[in-house]
Design a protein around this motif. Structure first.
Motif, mmCIF file in Angstrom:
data_model
loop_
_atom_site.group_PDB
_atom_site.id
_atom_site.type_symbol
_atom_site.label_atom_id
_atom_site.label_comp_id
_atom_site.label_asym_id
_atom_site.label_seq_id
_atom_site.Cartn_x
_atom_site.Cartn_y
_atom_site.Cartn_z
ATOM 1 N N UNK A 41 -56.985 26.186 33.771
ATOM 2 C CA UNK A 41 -57.884 27.072 33.044
ATOM 3 C C UNK A 41 -58.202 26.420 31.714
ATOM 4 N N UNK A 42 -59.201 26.930 31.013
ATOM 5 C CA UNK A 42 -59.507 26.385 29.692
ATOM 6 C C UNK A 42 -58.440 26.831 28.698
ATOM 7 N N UNK A 43 -58.321 26.093 27.593
ATOM 8 C CA UNK A 43 -57.337 26.435 26.568
ATOM 9 C C UNK A 43 -57.584 27.824 26.008
ATOM 10 N N UNK A 44 -58.844 28.179 25.860
ATOM 11 C CA UNK A 44 -59.196 29.498 25.327
ATOM 12 C C UNK A 44 -58.725 30.604 26.271
ATOM 13 N N UNK A 45 -58.921 30.417 27.581
ATOM 14 C CA UNK A 45 -58.479 31.426 28.551
ATOM 15 C C UNK A 45 -56.960 31.538 28.577
#
Length: 161
Positions: free
Chosen positions: A92-96
């Motif tokens: 997943x993305x770091x933000x997610x």
């Protein structure tokens, strides 16, 4: 989830579901994550030889991991076969991941795998959800709603004939 995403999931030759998840939890938000797999693992998943019973996700050192996912050994795997229930990294993305980490620090929230499917590029993907656990009376309510829907469907079928 867009209509295109739903169509991809329906067309997928593999749909491995966590059937207990909707009974045990309220879904707050869903995400689609890639799974880091070895060669024999992806071959087993393409044959539908995986299970999401008793699986959960956890965040370790800023990375999302799925624990307890059972992927059966590949029949033709010989000595190169994988472990049955090893921890697998989710992409997943770091933000997610940061959003999930913040949410799971609250009491009662967890991350649960819902579905494993193969996308149009042949990659294994997993739908995960940020969930809040149901209480006993919520589970009874869910069963009652399910039973009511089933009765209504039966009534509609008899009414049409």
């Amino acid at each position: 989830m867009t209509k295109e995403d739903e169509l991809i999931r329906k067309k997928s030759p593999v749909n491995i579901k966590n059937k207990k998840a909707s009974f045990e939890y309220f879904f707050i938000e869903t995400f689609t994550a890639g799974i880091v797999l070895t060669g024999t693992e992806i071959k087993s998943i393409r044959l539908g030889k995986a299970s999401l019973v008793d699986t959960y996700c956890t965040i370790i050192n800023g990375e999302l991991w799925v624990k307890g996912m059972n992927v059966s050994p590949y029949f033709y795997g010989s000595y190169n076969n994988h472990e049955l229930k090893r921890d697998r990294k989710l992409l997943l993305t770091k933000r997610e991941i940061a959003k999930l980490a913040l949410a799971t620090k609250q009491t009662g929230y967890t991350i649960v795998p819902l579905l494993v499917f193969i996308d149009q590029n042949g990659r294994a993907k997993m739908d995960i959800a940020l969930c809040k656990g149901k209480k006993e009376f919520d589970k009874r309510q869910t069963l009652k709603e399910k039973e009511d829907r089933r009765e209504m469907d039966r009534a509609m079928k008899t009414f049409k004939h």
